[in-house]
Write a protein that holds these residues in place. Structure first.
Motif, PDB file in Angstrom:
ATOM      1  N   ASP A  58       0.766  -1.080   0.021  1.00 50.10           N
ATOM      2  CA  ASP A  58      -0.070   0.055   0.068  1.00 50.10           C
ATOM      3  C   ASP A  58       0.920   1.186   0.138  1.00 50.10           C
ATOM      4  N   ALA A  59       1.849   1.340   0.856  1.00 47.27           N
ATOM      5  CA  ALA A  59       2.827   2.461   0.941  1.00 47.27           C
ATOM      6  C   ALA A  59       3.535   2.414  -0.457  1.00 47.27           C
ATOM      7  N   LEU A  60       3.754   1.669  -1.106  1.00 44.92           N
ATOM      8  CA  LEU A  60       4.699   1.556  -2.292  1.00 44.92           C
ATOM      9  C   LEU A  60       3.708   2.079  -3.314  1.00 44.92           C
ATOM     10  N   HIS A  61       2.600   1.524  -3.378  1.00 44.93           N
ATOM     11  CA  HIS A  61       1.485   1.960  -4.267  1.00 44.93           C
ATOM     12  C   HIS A  61       1.080   3.501  -4.325  1.00 44.93           C
ATOM     13  N   ARG A  62       0.627   3.942  -3.016  1.00 43.24           N
ATOM     14  CA  ARG A  62       0.575   5.341  -2.943  1.00 43.24           C
ATOM     15  C   ARG A  62       1.826   6.179  -3.691  1.00 43.24           C
ATOM     16  N   GLY A  63       3.116   5.645  -3.219  1.00 38.17           N
ATOM     17  CA  GLY A  63       4.336   6.391  -3.668  1.00 38.17           C
ATOM     18  C   GLY A  63       4.412   6.578  -4.815  1.00 38.17           C
ATOM     19  N   SER A  64       4.229   5.340  -5.846  1.00 43.77           N
ATOM     20  CA  SER A  64       4.657   5.115  -6.889  1.00 43.77           C
ATOM     21  C   SER A  64       3.795   6.017  -7.964  1.00 43.77           C
ATOM     22  N   GLY A  65       2.492   6.085  -7.581  1.00 48.39           N
ATOM     23  CA  GLY A  65       1.543   6.869  -8.321  1.00 48.39           C
ATOM     24  C   GLY A  65       2.229   8.541  -8.353  1.00 48.39           C
ATOM     25  N   LEU A  66       2.780   8.796  -7.303  1.00 53.21           N
ATOM     26  CA  LEU A  66       2.999  10.374  -6.959  1.00 53.21           C
ATOM     27  C   LEU A  66       4.519  10.302  -7.769  1.00 53.21           C
ATOM     28  N   THR A  67       5.238   9.079  -7.847  1.00 55.21           N
ATOM     29  CA  THR A  67       6.861   9.261  -8.280  1.00 55.21           C
ATOM     30  C   THR A  67       6.455   9.344  -9.797  1.00 55.21           C
ATOM     31  N   ARG A  68       5.527   8.607 -10.725  1.00 53.86           N
ATOM     32  CA  ARG A  68       5.392   8.560 -11.864  1.00 53.86           C
ATOM     33  C   ARG A  68       4.709  10.084 -12.563  1.00 53.86           C
ATOM     34  N   ALA A  69       3.926  10.839 -11.439  1.00 55.25           N
ATOM     35  CA  ALA A  69       3.618  12.016 -11.805  1.00 55.25           C
ATOM     36  C   ALA A  69       4.691  12.900 -11.568  1.00 55.25           C
ATOM     37  N   LEU A  72       6.974  12.954  -6.451  1.00 55.04           N
ATOM     38  CA  LEU A  72       7.998  12.421  -5.549  1.00 55.04           C
ATOM     39  C   LEU A  72       9.121  11.743  -6.472  1.00 55.04           C
ATOM     40  N   GLY A  73      10.450  11.779  -5.498  1.00 57.50           N
ATOM     41  CA  GLY A  73      11.377  11.141  -6.259  1.00 57.50           C
ATOM     42  C   GLY A  73      11.454   9.752  -6.528  1.00 57.50           C
ATOM     43  N   PRO A  74      12.596   8.956  -6.807  1.00 50.59           N
ATOM     44  CA  PRO A  74      12.715   7.472  -6.947  1.00 50.59           C
ATOM     45  C   PRO A  74      11.805   6.744  -6.024  1.00 50.59           C
ATOM     46  N   ALA A  75      11.273   5.786  -6.480  1.00 50.98           N
ATOM     47  CA  ALA A  75      10.329   4.902  -5.395  1.00 50.98           C
ATOM     48  C   ALA A  75      11.489   4.059  -4.647  1.00 50.98           C
ATOM     49  N   PRO A  76      11.102   3.898  -3.315  1.00 50.65           N
ATOM     50  CA  PRO A  76      11.903   3.123  -2.476  1.00 50.65           C
ATOM     51  C   PRO A  76      11.977   1.488  -2.920  1.00 50.65           C
ATOM     52  N   GLN A  77      12.857   0.933  -2.422  1.00 50.02           N
ATOM     53  CA  GLN A  77      13.181  -0.597  -2.794  1.00 50.02           C
ATOM     54  C   GLN A  77      12.580  -1.334  -1.468  1.00 50.02           C
ATOM     55  N   VAL A  78      12.192  -2.489  -1.617  1.00 46.48           N
ATOM     56  CA  VAL A  78      11.771  -3.316  -0.520  1.00 46.48           C
ATOM     57  C   VAL A  78      12.831  -4.315  -0.068  1.00 46.48           C
ATOM     58  N   ASP A  79      13.156  -4.171   1.139  1.00 46.75           N
ATOM     59  CA  ASP A  79      14.127  -5.027   1.739  1.00 46.75           C
ATOM     60  C   ASP A  79      13.587  -6.223   2.251  1.00 46.75           C
ATOM     61  N   MET A  80      13.351  -7.316   1.208  1.00 43.93           N
ATOM     62  CA  MET A  80      12.680  -8.729   1.630  1.00 43.93           C
ATOM     63  C   MET A  80      13.301  -9.308   2.747  1.00 43.93           C
ATOM     64  N   THR A  81      14.562  -9.061   3.183  1.00 42.54           N
ATOM     65  CA  THR A  81      15.232  -9.659   4.259  1.00 42.54           C
ATOM     66  C   THR A  81      14.604  -9.570   5.692  1.00 42.54           C
ATOM     67  N   ARG A  82      14.626  -7.980   5.666  1.00 41.07           N
ATOM     68  CA  ARG A  82      14.121  -7.341   7.115  1.00 41.07           C
ATOM     69  C   ARG A  82      12.690  -7.479   7.024  1.00 41.07           C
ATOM     70  N   LEU A  83      11.728  -7.429   5.940  1.00 38.26           N
ATOM     71  CA  LEU A  83      10.584  -7.613   5.824  1.00 38.26           C
ATOM     72  C   LEU A  83      10.166  -9.166   6.517  1.00 38.26           C
ATOM     73  N   CYS A  84      10.823 -10.110   5.954  1.00 35.16           N
ATOM     74  CA  CYS A  84      10.609 -11.444   6.274  1.00 35.16           C
ATOM     75  C   CYS A  84      10.886 -11.785   7.750  1.00 35.16           C
ATOM     76  N   ALA A  85      11.968 -11.084   8.194  1.00 33.09           N
ATOM     77  CA  ALA A  85      12.243 -11.266   9.574  1.00 33.09           C
ATOM     78  C   ALA A  85      11.317 -10.515  10.581  1.00 33.09           C
ATOM     79  N   ALA A  86      10.739  -9.527  10.013  1.00 32.19           N
ATOM     80  CA  ALA A  86       9.749  -8.824  10.766  1.00 32.19           C
ATOM     81  C   ALA A  86       8.497  -9.531  10.978  1.00 32.19           C
ATOM     82  N   ARG A  87       8.110 -10.023   9.806  1.00 35.07           N
ATOM     83  CA  ARG A  87       6.973 -11.091   9.719  1.00 35.07           C
ATOM     84  C   ARG A  87       6.797 -12.275  10.502  1.00 35.07           C
TER      85      ARG A  87
END
Length: 434
Positions: A58-69, A72-87
């Motif tokens: 959701d955060a990436l989706h909202r940001g990407s629409g603003l980036t393409r317009a 906002l600057g370049p969209a951030p990248q997902v750190d899957m290692t940290r995301l999986c650890a938090a999950r």
């Protein structure tokens, strides 16, 4: 080990946990048997890990629409290692809290595989336990389509345990699980094609709300192939091919089957022929959750109710009260709110009749003026002038608002009184209230 109980519940998911805690709280001797992780599908392979992924998407989706317009600057990248650890940390903390809650309630937790060997009798590791009431809360599992190469496809359990993201996926199935997987992974940067044998996606929802959700998915960049039944999945080098017909083949890294779920009924063993099932293959129950086998009850996804966590939890508590406390009727399913966590969410409660008065509108939210993807919102109110009986929403925050709408519908508001309430400005809510 004790062998005699007031009730034995098989399955430690939402329904089983709810029943066990409530029944023990009413002073009864309860055993809960779970063969895998406490929390069942919701905690381990469903709602919780999905919602954590959706939060990032959701955060990436909202940001990407603003980036393409260009706002906002370049969209951030997902750190899957940290995301999986938090999950993983979150899921373990939930499981541990359930374990402690059961202990505090006095529930005897048995981590083993159970089998029904006779009415009122459960066997674990060769030992027989007895209770006048046995409760099936065994949940369900994802099923794959009957097609060549189906074993090559991932199911939703596997997807929610991915530690790396594929570059491209094809999803078979246009229900809410398939659509959620599509929206989430598209927002995470995966190229997504969704294939469904129906003429539109999200058929669990009213048509116009679902169509707005479908257009938003297409605006997100998801390719939708409707009215199509794939023929096969084939290995192709490091990836896969999904054969749609003799002329169309999709080449992707992964294929995901989101083609339904089936109840876990292996526990019935030799008693399976004495337990009646519905046409959908789930256990038939009466208003007291009792099956065709006296003394055997069923709650949660294995029973003939809505396969939703709030329903499972409520039904588990209701059954405990019916058996050991003050009677309570099961919650009416027409009052149950539901949401597909696409972007933005599609949410609904109630079922308007074909003859109902239905007010609705599709609109562009203020945020669409800033975003290149320009999502659409939708609201619909069904019923009569005397009583609103259904609410449909497609909007940011719809998944939160729909629960309040469900509470409101319990009191049967008339349309005039409801629309005299003033919504927040600027928001979709003020359009519906006005």
């Amino acid at each position: 080990m004790d062998t005699e109980y007031d009730a034995i519940v098989i399955g430690g998911g939402s329904a089983g946990l709810s029943f066990a805690r409530q029944a023990a709280g009413l002073g009864r001797k309860i055993a809960l048997i779970e063969r895998a992780e406490l929390g069942g599908t919701c905690v381990n392979r469903g709602c919780v890990p999905k919602k954590m992924l959706w939060t990032v998407a959701d955060a990436l989706h909202r940001g990407s629409g603003l980036t393409r317009a260009g706002i906002l600057g370049p969209a951030p990248q997902v750190d899957m290692t940290r995301l999986c650890a938090a999950r993983g940390d979150k899921l373990e903390s939930i499981r541990q809290s359930y374990r402690e809650t059961l202990k505090d309630a006095g529930v005897h937790l048995i981590e083993d595989t159970a089998g029904l060997t006779a009415p009122g009798e459960v066997t674990i590791s060769g030992q027989r336990l007895h209770a006048p009431r046995i409760v099936l809360a065994t949940g369900g599992h994802p099923i794959k389509p009957d097609m060549e190469g189906a074993a090559l496809a991932c199911d939703s359990d596997e997807v929610l345990n991915w530690t790396t993201l594929p570059r491209s996926i094809a999803i078979i199935g246009g229900g809410y699980i398939g659509c959620e997987m599509a929206a989430i992974h598209a927002a995470l940067g995966v190229r997504v094609t969704l294939v469904t044998d129906t003429d539109r996606v999200l058929t669990e929802f009213s048509e116009n709300a679902a169509l707005v959700g479908q257009r938003n998915m297409e605006a997100q960049g998801i390719r939708l192939v409707t009215s199509c039944t794939p023929e096969a999945v084939r290995q192709a080098g490091d990836g896969l091919e999904l054969v749609l017909d003799a002329e169309t083949v999709l080449k992707v890294d992964k294929v995901v089957a989101a083609t339904g779920r089936a109840p876990n009924l292996g526990v019935l063993g030799a008693l399976k022929d004495r337990v009646a099932l519905t046409d959908k293959g789930v256990v038939k129950i009466d208003a007291r959750f009792e099956t065709s086998l006296p003394g055997l009850h069923a709650v949660g996804d294995c029973a003939d109710r809505l396969p939703l966590t709030p329903v499972a939890s409520s039904d588990g508590e209701t059954l405990a009260r019916q058996l050991f406390g003050t009677h309570r009727d099961p919650v009416e399913l027409r009052h149950v709110a539901t949401t597909a966590f696409v972007l933005p969410p599609v949410s609904e409660v109630g079922q308007p009749s074909p003859k109902a008065i239905f007010d609705e509108a599709t609109l562009s939210p203020l945020s669409a003026a800033l975003r290149a993807d320009a999502p659409q919102d939708y609201w619909g109110l069904g019923g009569s002038d005397a009583a609103v009986t259904s609410v449909s929403l497609v909007a940011e925050g719809a998944h939160e608002a729909i629960a309040w709408a469900a509470q409101m519908l319990q009191h049967c508001p008339d349309r005039g009184s409801m629309q005299r309430a003033l919504g927040v400005h600027p928001s979709t809510s003020e359009e519906a209230m006005g």
